[in-house]
Design a protein around this motif. Structure first.
Motif, PDB file in Angstrom:
ATOM      1  N   LEU A 318      42.509  48.718  46.088  1.00 28.40           N
ATOM      2  CA  LEU A 318      42.798  47.320  45.724  1.00 28.40           C
ATOM      3  C   LEU A 318      43.920  47.246  44.687  1.00 28.40           C
ATOM      4  N   ILE A 331      42.392  43.071  39.349  1.00 30.89           N
ATOM      5  CA  ILE A 331      41.189  43.587  40.002  1.00 30.89           C
ATOM      6  C   ILE A 331      40.136  43.757  38.918  1.00 30.89           C
ATOM      7  N   ALA A 340      39.090  40.580  43.476  1.00 33.98           N
ATOM      8  CA  ALA A 340      40.545  40.491  43.320  1.00 33.98           C
ATOM      9  C   ALA A 340      40.851  39.053  42.943  1.00 33.98           C
TER      10      ALA A 340
END
Ligand code: PLP
Length: 394
Positions: A318, A331, A340
């Motif tokens: 991510l 994140i 997120a």
């Protein structure tokens, strides 16, 4: 039956309170689901943190099959083996010495609120006030909703319960300043889930513990979403090295079967005598059998170590996506409870993920939330990240 037929029937007859996506699942295994046409989906949502062991975990399925063929329900007027087995397991794996079994998260929190009131009357010289936090989510019953600090869930349901007051989350000084002579308990989530995967400062829970001790309050943790391995420890408060007075559980506890639990100490449980609280289906034998099977696997150090490793992999992926897609601002989260934070609404991304066969969810409107089963495999994490990458690109 086709997906379209399944969807049409539900929409025609159900009270329209759920904004369901137009997919109909008929089968699941691990981190995968299949719709009525046989299309495969990868699951980064886990039934909203319920399917921590994935879909149809063999240990849970076997326990349900065995118990279903033996005895389903006898009521709480009698004894039966699955109840004590689950209660003993919960006590063995947590700080708890006593548990109350019920059917859902809201019901577990409702019991916590009543326990706090009873505690106040029994040992707290008539104290009754419970402090909860802004942006929290504790469930939809009137009591749990009164402790839920989000306007959109409360609209149209006022007046709520008196004696529950909301203070800013993550701010221990604000919590202490809010304590009044009538205050009896603090109720918080270790990480706010529905509120947008909000992680408080590392010293928040330790400081709440100190405040609770200093003012003789019950520290009540709602681990309904954070519990049972979701953050990489069996319970999220273990990261903070503290012990609450009360903990509520539900969601993942039943491995996919509805169950809730309130866990507490002998000292606190003592204020509830026979008849003080209860529920018909509390400790239902099928649910208890499923939960004991699920808890054994969830508490296995190998399951937790895998969740930590998969959490690191997902987070790293991510972060890489965040560096490439300016819509992702940051994140956050712990273990396999990750968010997120976007620069705006995320519904379009959720929709594009779904079209490409990935289930994710967006909470607090701008936070894409990732709650994959703890048993997800590394290549499934990578596959999901690949789909998300495409979906982010538009
Ligand atoms: N508490 C928390 C932290 C939750 O996330 C939820 C559900 O999302 C609840 C309570 C309510 O649980 P239930 O929907 O089982 O009543």
């Amino acid at each position: 039956m086709t997906s379209a037929e399944i969807i049409a029937r539900t929409l025609a007859h159900e009270v329209p309170i759920y904004a369901r996506w137009p997919v109909a699942f008929v089968r699941g295994a691990g981190a995968e689901l299949w719709d009525a046409e046989g299309r495969r989906y990868l699951d980064f949502f886990a039934g909203l943190a319920v399917n921590n062991l994935g879909h149809c975990h063999p240990a849970v399925v076997e326990a349900v099959r065995a118990q279903a063929g033996r005895l389903l329900h006898v009521s709480n007027l009698y004894h039966a083996p699955p109840v004590g087995e689950l209660a003993e397991l919960l006590c063995r794996h947590s700080f708890a010495e006593r548990v109350f079994l019920c059917n859902s998260g809201a019901e577990a929190n409702e019991a916590a609120l009543k326990l706090a009131r009873r505690w106040g009357h029994a040992v707290g010289a008539g104290r009754f006030e419970i402090l909860a936090t802004h942006n929290s989510f504790h469930g939809r019953t009137l009591g749990a909703l009164s402790a839920t600090g989000q306007e959109r869930y409360r609209t149209g349901f006022l007046p709520l319960l008196p004696g529950i007051r909301l203070v800013p989350y993550g701010d221990a000084a604000a919590m202490e300043a809010a304590v009044r002579p009538e205050t009896v308990a603090i109720l918080v989530e270790p990480i706010q889930g529905e509120g947008g995967v909000v992680v408080p400062p590392a010293d928040y829970l330790p400081r709440l513990r100190e405040i609770a001790d200093r003012h003789c309050l019950l520290l009540m943790l709602d681990e309904i979403q954070t519990g049972l391995g979701r953050t990489g420890r069996l319970f999220a408060h273990e990261h903070a090295g503290i012990v609450p007075d009360v903990m509520t559980l539900a969601k993942a506890l039943g491995g996919g079967v509805p169950i809730g639990a309130l866990c507490t100490s002998e000292r606190v449980a003592r204020v509830l005598e026979p008849g003080a609280h209860g529920t018909t289906f509390g400790g239902n034998l099928l649910a208890c059998a499923a939960a004991s099977a699920a808890l054994r696997v969830l508490a296995d150090p190998a399951t937790l170590a895998h969740a930590v490793a998969m959490g690191r992999r997902l987070r790293a992926g991510l972060e890489t996506l965040a560096a490439r897609h300016p819509r992702i601002r940051s994140i956050r989260g712990m273990g396999l409870m990750l968010g997120a934070v976007l620069d705006g609404q995320g519904r379009d991304i959720v929709e594009r993920c779904l079209e490409r066969g990935l289930l994710v969810n967006c909470t607090a409107e701008v936070v894409l939330r990732f709650l994959p089963p703890l048993v997800i495999r590394p290549e499934q994490i990578d596959e999901g990240l690949g789909i998300l990458d495409e979906a982010m690109a538009g």
